[in-house]
Design an enzyme around this catalytic site. Structure first.
Site, PDB file in Angstrom:
ATOM      1  CG  HIS A   5      -1.896   1.105   1.244  1.00  0.00           C
ATOM      2  ND1 HIS A   5      -3.102   1.026   0.583  1.00  0.00           N
ATOM      3  CD2 HIS A   5      -1.855   2.336   1.825  1.00  0.00           C
ATOM      4  CE1 HIS A   5      -3.767   2.164   0.762  1.00  0.00           C
ATOM      5  NE2 HIS A   5      -3.032   2.967   1.513  1.00  0.00           N
ATOM      6  CE  LYS A  46      -2.935   9.082  -2.811  1.00  0.00           C
ATOM      7  NZ  LYS A  46      -3.328   7.938  -2.001  1.00  0.00           N
ATOM      8  CG  HIS A  62       1.759   7.418   0.624  1.00  0.00           C
ATOM      9  ND1 HIS A  62       1.127   8.619   0.377  1.00  0.00           N
ATOM     10  CD2 HIS A  62       0.781   6.560   1.007  1.00  0.00           C
ATOM     11  CE1 HIS A  62      -0.173   8.486   0.611  1.00  0.00           C
ATOM     12  NE2 HIS A  62      -0.403   7.258   0.991  1.00  0.00           N
TER      13      HIS A  62
END
Length: 311
Positions: A180, A241, A196
């Site tokens: 993730h 995003k 990220h």
């Protein structure tokens, strides 16, 4: 009674002052340990030397799930990265090997081959071999959160970062914290979740799967080419995003160390700590998924000591 009432009022005043919703108090102890880790992070890439970024324009507001977005950045975010240096740093090379091991759709089972299992082990070994993670380990041991035995600590990191779980209800084991945070996932074919990590961003941008759309920041706080945390907007495989955030240039061990410490020092499902690291004031957000990591990311509040003059 009046005295007791004043005591309650005083308590209430203290409580309310702590509710300054926009700004929790700086967590000084965590700021201190994170700055130590920052200093120890010899594998961090240096802006303008090891990589160059071009932040370009401020991104527009976009709702989650929307595919229509104005591109405020005609050029890539990374104009160059010293790949020879990346390839010579063990934690980076082993990270890059892991990035292509995951299925990006939630709801689709992750099948971990023995080769991938080996790659994960080698990555964790390399991370544990760095001064950054050794210092983080000592800190966690001193806090009673980790065992001083390295093998037990490695298993703890594996459970936090690599344990597979169901992110999508009633589906297969489709996700883990590492996937993730470092790789990124898509949900219901309509939105990007997680994602990220700057190395993955760079590699995906280079292979044209990803398009940087611009930075996100408050009016007075324009990002700089040497900022080590950025809030940004991008599209990946056609999905958008609206606001993502990532450390830029930092080593994988630095990011894992920070988020592991926040994860283990708190028990709430969702934790946000406010810290000053180097010249940046940021929130670190950690959300747990049982005994594993659901997500973790930095959120830049201000950088290059700009928070000192703008209160």
């Amino acid at each position: 009674m009046a005295g007791r009432f004043c005591g309650v009022l005083a308590l209430l005043a203290v409580f309310l002052s702590g509710l300054d919703a926009s700004r929790p108090a700086i967590h000084q102890e965590l700021s201190n340990i994170f700055n130590e880790l920052w200093t120890l992070d010899v594998n961090r890439m240096t802006p303008a030397t090891d990589y160059t970024i071009s932040v370009q324009g401020r991104a527009n507001y976009v709702t989650q799930g929307s595919h229509v977005v104005t591109d405020r950045a005609s050029q890539p975010l990374f104009s160059n990265v010293n790949e020879i240096k990346l390839q010579n740093i063990t934690t980076f090379t082993r990270l890059m090997k892991l990035l292509d091991n995951y299925e990006r759709s939630t709801g689709v089972a992750e099948r971990v081959t023995t080769e991938e299992q080996t790659e994960m082990n080698l990555f964790l070994d390399a991370v544990l071999d760095t001064e950054v993670m050794k210092r983080a380990h000592r800190y966690l041991v001193s806090k009673g959160q980790s065992n001083s035995n390295l093998r037990i600590f490695k298993n703890q990191l594996r459970l936090i970062w690599f344990n597979l779980y169901h992110r999508k209800r009633n589906s297969a084991l489709d996700s883990c914290g590492f996937e993730h945070v470092f790789v990124g996932e898509t949900k219901s074919g309509s939105e990007i979740i997680g994602f990220h990590n700057w190395v993955q961003f760079y590699l995906q941008e280079k292979s044209t799967h990803l398009d940087y759309k611009g930075y996100k920041a408050r009016d007075h706080d324009l990002p700089d080419h040497d900022d080590h945390v950025l809030n940004l907007q991008f599209s990946w495989h056609g999905l958008v995003k609206p606001v993502g955030s990532a450390f830029i240039g930092t080593s994988p061990e630095f990011e894992m160390a920070l988020f592991t410490i926040v994860f283990l020092m708190n028990t709430e499902r969702s934790t946000t700590v406010l810290v000053n690291v180097d010249q940046c004031q940021m929130e670190l957000v950690v959300i747990r998924h049982g005994r594993s990591l659901g997500t973790a990311y930095p959120k830049l509040l201000s950088s290059n000591s700009r928070h000192v003059s703008h209160h």
